[in-house]
Design an enzyme around this catalytic site. Structure first.
Site, PDB file in Angstrom:
ATOM      1  N   HIS A 128       0.837  -1.212   0.000  1.00  0.00           N
ATOM      2  CA  HIS A 128       0.000   0.000   0.000  1.00  0.00           C
ATOM      3  C   HIS A 128       0.867   1.255   0.000  1.00  0.00           C
ATOM      4  O   HIS A 128       0.633   2.184  -0.786  1.00  0.00           O
ATOM      5  CB  HIS A 128      -0.920   0.016   1.215  1.00  0.00           C
ATOM      6  CG  HIS A 128      -1.513   1.375   1.475  1.00  0.00           C
ATOM      7  ND1 HIS A 128      -2.639   1.828   0.822  1.00  0.00           N
ATOM      8  CD2 HIS A 128      -1.116   2.393   2.293  1.00  0.00           C
ATOM      9  CE1 HIS A 128      -2.908   3.064   1.236  1.00  0.00           C
ATOM     10  NE2 HIS A 128      -2.016   3.418   2.120  1.00  0.00           N
ATOM     11  N   HIS A 179       1.422   5.369  -2.389  1.00  0.00           N
ATOM     12  CA  HIS A 179       1.872   6.715  -2.009  1.00  0.00           C
ATOM     13  C   HIS A 179       3.111   7.224  -2.752  1.00  0.00           C
ATOM     14  O   HIS A 179       3.179   8.393  -3.121  1.00  0.00           O
ATOM     15  CB  HIS A 179       2.187   6.749  -0.509  1.00  0.00           C
ATOM     16  CG  HIS A 179       0.992   6.802   0.370  1.00  0.00           C
ATOM     17  ND1 HIS A 179       0.196   7.921   0.486  1.00  0.00           N
ATOM     18  CD2 HIS A 179       0.445   5.869   1.199  1.00  0.00           C
ATOM     19  CE1 HIS A 179      -0.778   7.684   1.350  1.00  0.00           C
ATOM     20  NE2 HIS A 179      -0.658   6.437   1.785  1.00  0.00           N
ATOM     21  N   GLU A 208      -5.172   9.945   0.704  1.00  0.00           N
ATOM     22  CA  GLU A 208      -5.567   8.528   0.747  1.00  0.00           C
ATOM     23  C   GLU A 208      -6.701   8.201  -0.218  1.00  0.00           C
ATOM     24  O   GLU A 208      -6.668   7.161  -0.882  1.00  0.00           O
ATOM     25  CB  GLU A 208      -5.987   8.136   2.165  1.00  0.00           C
ATOM     26  CG  GLU A 208      -4.830   7.980   3.135  1.00  0.00           C
ATOM     27  CD  GLU A 208      -3.973   6.743   2.877  1.00  0.00           C
ATOM     28  OE1 GLU A 208      -4.276   5.957   1.953  1.00  0.00           O
ATOM     29  OE2 GLU A 208      -2.986   6.575   3.607  1.00  0.00           O
ATOM     30  N   SER A 232      -4.216   1.426  -4.394  1.00  0.00           N
ATOM     31  CA  SER A 232      -3.676   0.139  -3.971  1.00  0.00           C
ATOM     32  C   SER A 232      -4.766  -0.889  -3.703  1.00  0.00           C
ATOM     33  O   SER A 232      -4.479  -1.991  -3.247  1.00  0.00           O
ATOM     34  CB  SER A 232      -2.819   0.322  -2.712  1.00  0.00           C
ATOM     35  OG  SER A 232      -3.589   0.851  -1.641  1.00  0.00           O
TER      36      SER A 232
END
Length: 277
Positions: free
Chosen positions: A136, A141, A182, A201
């Protein structure tokens, strides 16, 4: 040496990760020798599946930046990514055992250091995991940290977080992180796309966030965003949409102190509460 784990959002799941390895700032060395062949295979399969889903759903900026992550057939060493990342935007990634408290988190971001969980999910969690793991964090990110405007926004968020902590406003500011970094959506010339790491993700939420008629999608507005609670263990029912990363950066240019004071007297929105059409 050694720290305690933290929990954010609304979830019944306890956090995991070996926090005994964490230094005072919650960083630790990437325990690369601990990865098994199965761990590397899990990463490879996750990368392969997720990258195949990106066209038509992920933002152009993310798709363009993804190759900068480097190898895709096993878990990369953080120092190898940092060689490219620091040259591109003066950012670097640092290993952490899992979710970390607000002040260490904000401090790292303000210093252009992004915390990356170094453990990976089990095969049983291949399709869904509640808390962030190395896949993730790296896949979701890190690519956009190669984008100069987005990278500057993340640093500005960290600086703002330290101020919010002093003002007792971390919960309000954390919602901005949740609904942008996010779970943010961006409107491109060819349609809606995802740029948030939690979406990018996730094999299921990627298509859901962009194409499903079920969730509401609102223009990003600071007051509405900071009043909206969130859950960490379901698909989002509310998404906030930007038109560009420049918009995101400039939205956070002003002092939030008056905004925080105004919001303290206003009711919050539930994570699934609809706004009037």
């Amino acid at each position: 040496m050694g720290q305690t784990p933290v929990v954010y959002g609304q979830s019944s799941r306890p956090p995991r990760g070996d926090y005994s390895r964490a230094a005072d700032d919650y960083t630790c060395a990437q325990n690369y020798a601990a990865y098994t062949a199965a761990d590397h295979d899990t990463y490879r399969r996750l990368y392969e599946r997720q990258s195949a889903l990106l066209p038509g759903l992920a933002s152009d900026a993310f798709i363009e930046a993804l190759p900068s992550l480097g190898i895709k057939d096993h878990i990369p060493r953080f120092e190898e990514i940092n060689e490219r990342l620091y040259r591109a935007t003066r950012w670097e990634i640092v290993a952490v055992p899992g979710l970390i408290p607000e002040v260490p988190f904000f401090t790292l971001l303000a210093n252009r250091k992004f915390p990356v969980t170094d453990w990976i999910r089990t095969p049983a969690e291949f399709d869904y995991i509640v808390e962030p793991d190395v896949f993730h964090d790296l896949f979701g990110h890190v690519p956009l940290l190669f984008n100069p405007v987005f990278a500057d926004y993340v640093q500005r968020y960290g600086e703002g977080g330290l101020k919010a902590q002093r003002l007792g406003a971390c919960e309000m500011l954390s919602r901005l992180y949740w609904y942008t970094i996010e779970f943010g959506l961006i409107r491109q010339a060819d349609g809606l796309r995802a740029y948030g790491a939690g979406i990018l993700s996730s094999s299921g939420e990627l298509a859901y966030s962009v194409r499903s008629p079920e969730p509401q999608r609102l223009p990003l507005q600071l007051e509405r965003t900071m009043r909206t609670r969130y859950k960490i263990d379901t698909y989002q029912q509310t998404y906030f949409v930007i038109d560009s990363f420049d918009e995101l950066f400039h939205l956070t240019a002003d002092d939030f102190t008056p905004l925080y004071e105004r919001l303290r007297g206003l009711p919050e929105f539930a994570a699934d509460e609809r706004s009037p059409a």
